[in-house]
Design a protein around this motif. Structure first.
Motif, PDB file in Angstrom:
ATOM      1  N   LEU A   1      14.892 149.460 -44.278  1.00 32.16           N
ATOM      2  CA  LEU A   1      16.310 149.779 -44.672  1.00 32.16           C
ATOM      3  C   LEU A   1      16.328 151.186 -45.560  1.00 32.16           C
ATOM      4  CD1 LEU A   1      19.227 148.601 -44.797  1.00 32.16           C
ATOM      5  CD2 LEU A   1      18.627 147.438 -46.894  1.00 32.16           C
ATOM      6  N   ALA A   2      15.405 151.223 -46.614  1.00 34.45           N
ATOM      7  CA  ALA A   2      15.580 152.482 -47.163  1.00 34.45           C
ATOM      8  C   ALA A   2      15.287 153.767 -46.277  1.00 34.45           C
ATOM      9  CB  ALA A   2      14.380 152.489 -48.470  1.00 34.45           C
ATOM     10  N   GLN A   3      14.456 153.659 -45.294  1.00 32.05           N
ATOM     11  CA  GLN A   3      14.331 154.852 -44.523  1.00 32.05           C
ATOM     12  C   GLN A   3      15.524 155.095 -43.742  1.00 32.05           C
ATOM     13  OE1 GLN A   3      10.623 153.573 -42.166  1.00 32.05           O
ATOM     14  NE2 GLN A   3       9.828 155.414 -42.485  1.00 32.05           N
ATOM     15  N   GLU A   4      15.930 153.968 -43.291  1.00 31.13           N
ATOM     16  CA  GLU A   4      17.387 154.155 -42.329  1.00 31.13           C
ATOM     17  C   GLU A   4      18.532 154.865 -43.294  1.00 31.13           C
ATOM     18  OE1 GLU A   4      20.200 151.586 -39.961  1.00 31.13           O
ATOM     19  OE2 GLU A   4      18.196 151.241 -39.659  1.00 31.13           O
ATOM     20  N   LEU A   5      18.670 154.533 -44.667  1.00 31.20           N
ATOM     21  CA  LEU A   5      19.613 154.808 -45.381  1.00 31.20           C
ATOM     22  C   LEU A   5      19.236 156.119 -46.248  1.00 31.20           C
ATOM     23  CD1 LEU A   5      20.725 151.356 -46.645  1.00 31.20           C
ATOM     24  CD2 LEU A   5      21.800 152.822 -45.016  1.00 31.20           C
ATOM     25  N   LYS A   6      17.907 156.208 -46.261  1.00 31.33           N
ATOM     26  CA  LYS A   6      17.458 157.646 -46.848  1.00 31.33           C
ATOM     27  C   LYS A   6      17.643 157.131 -48.512  1.00 31.33           C
ATOM     28  CE  LYS A   6      17.919 161.034 -43.459  1.00 31.33           C
ATOM     29  NZ  LYS A   6      17.612 160.057 -42.444  1.00 31.33           N
ATOM     30  N   ALA A   7      17.236 156.052 -48.850  1.00 32.34           N
ATOM     31  CA  ALA A   7      17.442 155.547 -50.351  1.00 32.34           C
ATOM     32  C   ALA A   7      16.344 155.906 -51.108  1.00 32.34           C
ATOM     33  CB  ALA A   7      17.825 154.152 -50.367  1.00 32.34           C
ATOM     34  N   GLU A   8      16.793 156.082 -52.312  1.00 30.45           N
ATOM     35  CA  GLU A   8      15.796 156.266 -53.493  1.00 30.45           C
ATOM     36  C   GLU A   8      14.995 154.848 -53.446  1.00 30.45           C
ATOM     37  OE1 GLU A   8      15.806 156.446 -58.317  1.00 30.45           O
ATOM     38  OE2 GLU A   8      17.016 157.771 -57.317  1.00 30.45           O
ATOM     39  N   VAL A   9      13.810 154.679 -53.730  1.00 31.60           N
ATOM     40  CA  VAL A   9      13.213 153.609 -53.726  1.00 31.60           C
ATOM     41  C   VAL A   9      12.179 153.418 -54.965  1.00 31.60           C
ATOM     42  CG1 VAL A   9      11.311 151.846 -52.511  1.00 31.60           C
ATOM     43  CG2 VAL A   9      12.974 153.426 -51.160  1.00 31.60           C
ATOM     44  N   HIS A  10      12.326 152.218 -55.380  1.00 28.63           N
ATOM     45  CA  HIS A  10      11.627 151.448 -56.717  1.00 28.63           C
ATOM     46  C   HIS A  10      10.923 150.439 -56.409  1.00 28.63           C
ATOM     47  CE1 HIS A  10      13.166 154.146 -60.024  1.00 28.63           C
ATOM     48  NE2 HIS A  10      14.364 154.169 -58.895  1.00 28.63           N
ATOM     49  N   VAL A  11       9.424 149.835 -56.745  1.00 35.82           N
ATOM     50  CA  VAL A  11       8.880 148.828 -56.281  1.00 35.82           C
ATOM     51  C   VAL A  11       8.583 148.215 -57.835  1.00 35.82           C
ATOM     52  CG1 VAL A  11       6.853 147.704 -55.219  1.00 35.82           C
ATOM     53  CG2 VAL A  11       7.998 149.977 -54.429  1.00 35.82           C
ATOM     54  N   LEU A  12       9.023 146.871 -57.776  1.00 34.59           N
ATOM     55  CA  LEU A  12       8.865 146.169 -58.967  1.00 34.59           C
ATOM     56  C   LEU A  12       7.459 145.134 -58.849  1.00 34.59           C
ATOM     57  CD1 LEU A  12       9.279 145.413 -62.010  1.00 34.59           C
ATOM     58  CD2 LEU A  12      11.176 143.905 -61.140  1.00 34.59           C
ATOM     59  N   SER A  13       6.477 145.111 -59.518  1.00 34.20           N
ATOM     60  CA  SER A  13       5.621 143.947 -59.322  1.00 34.20           C
ATOM     61  C   SER A  13       5.387 143.300 -60.947  1.00 34.20           C
ATOM     62  CB  SER A  13       4.226 144.617 -59.106  1.00 34.20           C
ATOM     63  OG  SER A  13       3.364 143.523 -58.900  1.00 34.20           O
ATOM     64  N   VAL A  14       5.784 142.122 -60.784  1.00 33.31           N
ATOM     65  CA  VAL A  14       5.907 141.303 -62.199  1.00 33.31           C
ATOM     66  C   VAL A  14       4.887 140.470 -62.068  1.00 33.31           C
ATOM     67  CG1 VAL A  14       7.273 139.711 -63.505  1.00 33.31           C
ATOM     68  CG2 VAL A  14       8.346 141.221 -62.086  1.00 33.31           C
ATOM     69  N   LEU A  15       3.999 140.461 -63.233  1.00 31.04           N
ATOM     70  CA  LEU A  15       3.038 139.350 -63.627  1.00 31.04           C
ATOM     71  C   LEU A  15       3.519 138.400 -64.382  1.00 31.04           C
ATOM     72  CD1 LEU A  15      -0.084 138.444 -63.551  1.00 31.04           C
ATOM     73  CD2 LEU A  15      -0.445 139.806 -65.301  1.00 31.04           C
ATOM     74  N   ASN A  16       3.694 137.162 -63.374  1.00 34.46           N
ATOM     75  CA  ASN A  16       4.423 135.979 -63.800  1.00 34.46           C
ATOM     76  C   ASN A  16       3.655 134.992 -65.146  1.00 34.46           C
ATOM     77  OD1 ASN A  16       5.957 133.871 -64.196  1.00 34.46           O
ATOM     78  ND2 ASN A  16       6.125 133.225 -62.074  1.00 34.46           N
ATOM     79  N   THR A  17       4.354 135.371 -66.277  1.00 37.79           N
ATOM     80  CA  THR A  17       3.696 134.402 -67.506  1.00 37.79           C
ATOM     81  C   THR A  17       3.890 133.192 -67.150  1.00 37.79           C
ATOM     82  OG1 THR A  17       5.598 134.960 -68.817  1.00 37.79           O
ATOM     83  CG2 THR A  17       3.972 136.351 -69.112  1.00 37.79           C
ATOM     84  N   SER A  18       4.797 132.536 -66.862  1.00 34.71           N
ATOM     85  CA  SER A  18       4.958 131.173 -66.584  1.00 34.71           C
ATOM     86  C   SER A  18       3.760 130.324 -65.792  1.00 34.71           C
ATOM     87  CB  SER A  18       6.292 130.795 -65.953  1.00 34.71           C
ATOM     88  OG  SER A  18       6.173 131.168 -64.442  1.00 34.71           O
ATOM     89  N   VAL A  19       3.172 131.347 -64.866  1.00 37.88           N
ATOM     90  CA  VAL A  19       2.125 130.818 -64.183  1.00 37.88           C
ATOM     91  C   VAL A  19       0.921 130.588 -65.117  1.00 37.88           C
ATOM     92  CG1 VAL A  19       0.290 131.402 -62.413  1.00 37.88           C
ATOM     93  CG2 VAL A  19       2.653 131.759 -62.235  1.00 37.88           C
ATOM     94  N   TRP A  20       0.843 131.458 -66.133  1.00 32.77           N
ATOM     95  CA  TRP A  20      -0.178 131.190 -67.398  1.00 32.77           C
ATOM     96  C   TRP A  20      -0.045 129.967 -67.774  1.00 32.77           C
ATOM     97  CZ3 TRP A  20      -0.499 136.622 -69.999  1.00 32.77           C
ATOM     98  CH2 TRP A  20      -1.154 137.570 -68.811  1.00 32.77           C
ATOM     99  N   VAL A  21       1.151 129.532 -68.143  1.00 33.40           N
ATOM    100  CA  VAL A  21       1.439 128.331 -68.976  1.00 33.40           C
ATOM    101  C   VAL A  21       1.187 127.265 -68.229  1.00 33.40           C
ATOM    102  CG1 VAL A  21       3.330 127.136 -69.957  1.00 33.40           C
ATOM    103  CG2 VAL A  21       3.178 129.394 -70.371  1.00 33.40           C
ATOM    104  N   GLN A  22       1.430 127.164 -66.837  1.00 29.44           N
ATOM    105  CA  GLN A  22       1.343 126.016 -65.809  1.00 29.44           C
ATOM    106  C   GLN A  22      -0.075 125.896 -65.593  1.00 29.44           C
ATOM    107  OE1 GLN A  22       3.920 126.664 -62.538  1.00 29.44           O
ATOM    108  NE2 GLN A  22       5.695 126.440 -63.845  1.00 29.44           N
TER     109      GLN A  22
END
Length: 168
Positions: free
Chosen positions: A27-48
């Motif tokens: 989609l980003a290629q087709e629209l020539k959009a600015e792209v941001h990638v977010l990776s979240v280390l989930n802290t709730s996994v640590w609790v569980q």
């Protein structure tokens, strides 16, 4: 159709994350959009999973999660897409909403994993709340469903074996 000039791709290395990255990249290629990638280390996994994660050094877990983000960025670069990567530790719903608002994105792309109602209740999942936390569009990618996925889709996450990620 609204114009999507700035897209936030949520990527965690899972099969669902692979689908979000792939579909969002197209989609980003087709629209020539600015792209941001977010990776979240989930802290709730640590609790569980406190018994497992307490035996592992936090630095090792963090470095592993950061390498997942780098992997996603390399996949985008191979497709000719320049993207800005963001890594954060916390609750994914909070972090996705926060980054989407701070970056003023027009679209968030996330992958969806089929789970049973019991699994959602057991895990305390409240995925639907992302839509209540953002003011932009959200694209939920499903990816192609294979016959193995169809069987797993009705099972709970407890005891479920990990599925291999699709090639980008």
């Amino acid at each position: 159709m609204p114009t999507f000039n700035r897209i936030l791709l949520c990527y965690d290395g899972t099969r669902e994350g692979q689908h979000a990255l792939k579909d969002g990249a197209s989609l980003a290629q087709e629209l020539k959009a600015e792209v941001h990638v977010l990776s979240v280390l989930n802290t709730s996994v640590w609790v569980q999973g406190a018994d497992i994660t307490s035996a592992m050094p936090v630095d090792l877990i963090t470095e592993s999660a950061k390498s997942v983000l780098e992997e996603g960025l390399k996949k985008l670069t191979a497709r000719g897409i320049w993207a800005t990567g963001h890594f954060v530790v916390g609750d994914p719903l909070d972090q996705i909403a926060s980054f989407a608002n701070d970056l003023k994105v027009d679209l968030i792309v996330v992958g969806h994993r089929h789970t049973s109602r019991l699994a959602r209740w057991w895990g305390g999942r409240n995925d639907g709340l992302l839509l209540d936390r953002v003011s932009c569009s959200v694209l939920v990618t499903m990816g192609p469903q294979t016959s193995a996925d169809a069987v797993v889709a009705g099972t709970s996450e407890v005891g479920e074996k990990a599925r291999p990620a699709e090639h980008f």
